[in-house]
Design an enzyme around this catalytic site. Structure first.
Site, short mmCIF file in Angstrom:
data_model
loop_
_atom_site.label_atom_id
_atom_site.label_comp_id
_atom_site.label_asym_id
_atom_site.label_seq_id
_atom_site.Cartn_x
_atom_site.Cartn_y
_atom_site.Cartn_z
N SER A 192 0.82 -1.20 0.00
CA SER A 192 0.00 0.00 0.00
C SER A 192 0.87 1.26 0.00
O SER A 192 1.70 1.44 -0.87
CB SER A 192 -0.93 -0.06 1.21
OG SER A 192 -2.02 0.78 1.03
N ASP A 223 -9.68 -2.76 -6.73
CA ASP A 223 -9.23 -2.12 -5.50
C ASP A 223 -9.56 -0.63 -5.56
O ASP A 223 -9.01 0.10 -6.38
CB ASP A 223 -7.72 -2.32 -5.34
CG ASP A 223 -7.24 -1.99 -3.94
OD1 ASP A 223 -7.91 -1.21 -3.25
OD2 ASP A 223 -6.20 -2.53 -3.53
N HIS A 261 -6.15 -5.46 -0.91
CA HIS A 261 -5.02 -5.56 0.01
C HIS A 261 -5.43 -5.38 1.45
O HIS A 261 -4.62 -5.57 2.36
CB HIS A 261 -3.95 -4.54 -0.37
CG HIS A 261 -4.35 -3.11 -0.16
ND1 HIS A 261 -5.38 -2.52 -0.83
CD2 HIS A 261 -3.83 -2.16 0.65
CE1 HIS A 261 -5.48 -1.26 -0.45
NE2 HIS A 261 -4.57 -1.02 0.44
#
Length: 679
Positions: free
Chosen positions: A514, A600, A646
Site C-alpha cells: 500500500s 481495488d 489488500h
C-alpha cells in the site's frame, strides 16, 4: 425473539463496542494502509432506553439532523461537455483494458516458472499454520447483559441467560465511497423506523460510533487525520439530540471515556502535541475546562488504552519496547511495567468488563506466536499465563538498532535472525517498510516470517518517519513536505544493516504494501544498487496523478497526508520529486514483483499498470544501451488478482500471494547461492 444484523463480522461489531486508541487512529488512516486495519461495512450499537433523564447542552445547528429530516442534499458539481467526457472515458477504458490484458498474458507465460516452488512453500506454510493456529469456531463474547456471536454471516444477539431478546434502539453508520459520514438510529418496537441522526459535511472527516466502557454514553466521533469532534448520546435517553463535547479545533484530536460523572479525554491538546489523558465535568466539557491526569513521555507511542472502574491501562511503545502504564484513579499512582523484550505487538483478549479485576492480552512478534499474559489490578502485577498452546520460539535472536539518517535523526530498526546462523553477511535479508499515516509496521506473528527465519533469512523492520512508532511527532515529521525524510531514513537503515554485516546488497530484498510502496518505489529510483529484489502488494506508486484527481474516492481526505498539488505549486513540485512513477529513468533496477487487485478502490489499478509499463520500458532501455557482458535485465512482474483487495483477503488467498512472493524472491536470489530447503 432473535435479531440478525448483517455486519462485517463479530470482531468488526465488537471493535465498535470497545474503546481502543488503535481503533480510532486506524479510522483516521484507512485510505492507503496495511491489511491489519480496514473500514468496516457497518458499525452499530444497541442501546437500552431504560434509565433516568440526562440534560444535554444546546447543540449548534447544521451538524445534527432533527428527527424529522431523512435525507441530505448533495451540492452539484460542474460537468464538462458530455461529448468530450464520453470520448475521454472510452479512450481511457480501452487503454486500461488492453494494458491489463497484456499484463495478464505476461503473467500467464511467466507463472509456470514459479509453480513448483510456490507449491513447496505453500505446503510448508500450511504445516506451520496448522501448528500455530487454533480454530475454536465462532466466539461467543459477552458485553454487558448481552452475548454476541456470528453464524452464517450474521451477528446474533441474545441475553446472557440464553433467552433471546432485543434492545430498543440501534445506532449504526453506513459506508459509501470507502467512508462513513452518516449515523442512523433504528428502533425495534411495534413500529420499526429509522432516522438520520448525524451527517458529516466535510469530506476530510470519517464518522464512527463508540459506547463508553461503563455504557453511560454513546459517542459519535468525526475524525480527520489531524482533527476530531465528539458528540454524546445519553444511553438512558437515546432519543434526545446528541450534545457536542468540544467543537473541532484544527490540529486537536480527542476521544471520550466516562467515569463517575466525569468525562475522561484522550487528546493531543496542549504542548507537546502528543496524547495526554485529561478530564472535565460533563456539564462544562469544553477544552478550557480540561484538567491533566497523565501525559506521555516524548517519543512514546500510545498503542492502546483501556478504561476500568478505578484504573486505566495504557499500552505504550518506546524505542521499540512495549510497556504498560497503569494509572490508578484512587491513589493517583502511575506504575510502568516493561513487557518482554521479544514482544513487538499486543492484542487484548476479548473485551474486558468495566469492573473486571484482571486485564488479559496477548503478546507476539513476527516470529513469536501469540503468548497469553494478564495484569491483575488487585495484585498489582503482570502474570504470564501458565498454559502455552504452542511451542516457544527459542532459536531466534531479536536485535534493536538505531540508524543515523541524513539529518542526524536516529531511526529504529528491529532485526530478527536465527541464533545458529553463521556468516550473516552471506544470508538473504528481507527489509520491511511502511512510513505513512502514523501507522506502525505490522509486526504480528506470520507463519511465513517464521519459515524464513528457519531457512536462514534475516528480517529487518525499518521504523521510518511517517509511521507512528515514536508518537504523533514521528508521523508529522514524515508527511506532506517531509516525505523525503522517510526515504532518507530507509536508505540509512539498509546502509547500516549492510555495514554491520547483516547481508549485502546482492542478497537484499525489500517488501512493502500500500502506502509503503511510495518509499519502496522511491528507493528503487534513487538507490537501485542497495537491493536486488522488491515485492509490493497493492503499492501506491502514482502519487502525483492520484492526488490530482479529486473525483477518486479518498483523494480529498489524503491531502492531510500528502498535500494538495492542485492548489499548492510547491506541494506539486515536492510530490513530483519523490513520486515513484514520476522519477523512473533508464538504469539497472532491482527485479520487482507486484500484486495488485482489479477492483481495488483504495489503490487504483490504472496507476499500477502505468507504473509497471514505464518501469519495464526504462529497464529494457538501459539494457539496450549498455549491452555489457553479463548485464542483468530485471524481471518486472505484475500479478493482477480479479478478486479481493489488500485490506481484505482470506487465509487461502493470502497463502497463495505469500507463496508466490517468496517463490519470486527465492528465484531472484538463488543465483547468489541461496535456496529454500525442503524439511
Amino acid at each position: 425473539m432473535k435479531i440478525m444484523m448483517s455486519c462485517a463480522g463479530l470482531r468488526n461489531l465488537l471493535q465498535g463496542l470497545s474503546f481502543s486508541v488503535k481503533h480510532y487512529s486506524n479510522m483516521n488512516h484507512l485510505q492507503i494502509m496495511c491489511p491489519c486495519s480496514t473500514i468496516k461495512a457497518k458499525k452499530c450499537h444497541i442501546l437500552d432506553c431504560s434509565g433516568s433523564a440526562c440534560t444535554h447542552r444546546t447543540v449548534p445547528p447544521g451538524s445534527i439532523q432533527p428527527w424529522r429530516c431523512f435525507s441530505c442534499k448533495q451540492e452539484g458539481t460542474r460537468i464538462p461537455s458530455k461529448r468530450k467526457q464520453n470520448t475521454s472515458i472510452v479512450t481511457s477504458e480501452l487503454w486500461h483494458k488492453n494494458l491489463l490484458k497484456s499484463e495478464q498474458e505476461i503473467w500467464n507465460s511467466i507463472s509456470p516458472t514459479y509453480k513448483s516452488m510456490t507449491k513447496r512453500i505453500k505446503e510448508k506454510l500450511e504445516e506451520l499454520h496448522s501448528k500455530y493456529t487454533f480454530n475454536s469456531g465462532s466466539p461467543r463474547i459477552r458485553f454487558g447483559e448481552n452475548v454476541y456471536f456470528e453464524e452464517n454471516g450474521c451477528i446474533f444477539l441474545s441475553k446472557a441467560d440464553d433467552e433471546w431478546a432485543t434492545n430498543d434502539v440501534l445506532y449504526y453508520t453506513s459506508q459509501k465511497n470507502l467512508k462513513c459520514q452518516n449515523v442512523f438510529m433504528t428502533t425495534f418496537t411495534y413500529q420499526k423506523h429509522t432516522k438520520l441522526v448525524y451527517t458529516e459535511q466535510d469530506a476530510r472527516f470519517f464518522v464512527d460510533i463508540y459506547c463508553t466502557k461503563d455504557r453511560r454514553f454513546l459517542t459519535i466521533n468525526s475524525n480527520s487525520k489531524t482533527t476530531s469532534e465528539v458528540w454524546l448520546v445519553d444511553c438512558r435517553h437515546p432519543f434526545e439530540l446528541p450534545a457536542l463535547v468540544q467543537p473541532r479545533t484544527k490540529g486537536v484530536i480527542y476521544h471520550i471515556e466516562h467515569r463517575n460523572d466525569e468525562l475522561y479525554i484522550l487528546t493531543t491538546y496542549g504542548e507537546p502535541a502528543e496524547y495526554k489523558l485529561m478530564k472535565a465535568p460533563i456539564a462544562s466539557s469544553g477544552k478550557e475546562n480540561w484538567q491533566l491526569v497523565h501525559a506521555l513521555e516524548k517519543k512514546t507511542k500510545l498503542v492502546d488504552f483501556e478504561m476500568f472502574s478505578d484504573d486505566c491501562i495504557m499500552f505504550l511503545k518506546n524505542a521499540g519496547h512495549l510497556y504498560l502504564n497503569v494509572i490508578s484513579f484512587v491513589s493517583h499512582a502511575v506504575q510502568s511495567i516493561k513487557l518482554p523484550t521479544w514482544a513487538c505487538e499486543f492484542e487484548l483478549e476479548c473485551h474486558p468488563e468495566h469492573t473486571t479485576s484482571t486485564c488479559y492480552f496477548q503478546l507476539s512478534s513476527p516470529v513469536h506466536p501469540p503468548k497469553h499474559f494478564a495484569y491483575s489490578f488487585k495484585e498489582n502485577n503482570l502474570i504470564e499465563q501458565a498454559v502455552q498452546e504452542v511451542p516457544i520460539i527459542t532459536n531466534c535472536h531479536t536485535t534493536r538498532l538505531l540508524a543515523k539518517s541524513k539529518d542526524e535523526t536516529l531511526v529504529p530498526i528491529t532485526v530478527f535472525h536465527n541464533m545458529n546462523s553463521k556468516e550473516l553477511h552471506r544470508k538473504p535479508l528481507l527489509v520491511h517498510v511502511y512510513g505513512a499515516y502514523g501507522i506502525d509496521l505490522n509486526m504480528s506473528f506470520k507463519e511465513e516470517k517464521l519459515m524464513l527465519i528457519e531457512e536462514g533469512w534475516i528480517l529487518a523492520y525499518c521504523h521510518v518517519r511517517g509511521g507512528g512508532e515514536l508518537g504523533l511527532s514521528w508521523h508529522k515529521d514524515g508527511c506532506q513536505l517531509n516525505k523525503l525524510k522517510g526515504l532518507h531514513d530507509l536508505r540509512a537503515c539498509i546502509t547500516l544493516l549492510h555495514k554491520l554485516g547483516f547481508s549485502q546488497p546482492k542478497h537484499t530484498a525489500l517488501a512493502a504494501a500500500s502506502a509503503g510502496g511510495v518509499l519502496a518505489g522511491a528507493l528503487c529510483n534513487t538507490e537501485p544498487d542497495l537491493i536486488r529484489a522488491v515485492v509490493l502488494q497493492a503499492p501506491f506508486v502514482d502519487v502525483l496523478n492520484t492526488m490530482m484527481k479529486t473525483h477518486l474516492p479518498l483523494t480529498i481526505e489524503e491531502q492531510e497526508e500528502w498535500g494538495n498539488p492542485l492548489e499548492d505549486e510547491k506541494c506539486m513540485k515536492y510530490i513530483k520529486s519523490y513520486c515513484p512513477y514520476q522519477n523512473i529513468k533508464p538504469q539497472c533496477y532491482p527485479s520487482v514483483f507486484i500484486t495488485a487487485y482489479e477492483n481495488d478502490q483504495r489503490i487504483p489499478l490504472t496507476g499500477v499498470l502505468r507504473y509497471v509499463q514505464k518501469l519495464r520500458e526504462a529497464a529494457l532501455e538501459h539494457a539496450g544501451r549498455t549491452r555489457e557482458k553479463g548485464n542483468r535485465i530485471p524481471n518486472i512482474i505484475l500479478d493482477v488478482q480479479t478478486s479481493g483487495s489488500h485490506c481484505d483477503s482470506s487465509w487461502e488467498h493470502s497463502l497463495n500471494e505469500v507463496a508466490r512472493h517468496l517463490a519470486f524472491l527465492n528465484k531472484e536470489l538463488e543465483e547468489e547461492g541461496h535456496q529454500y530447503h525442503s524439511k
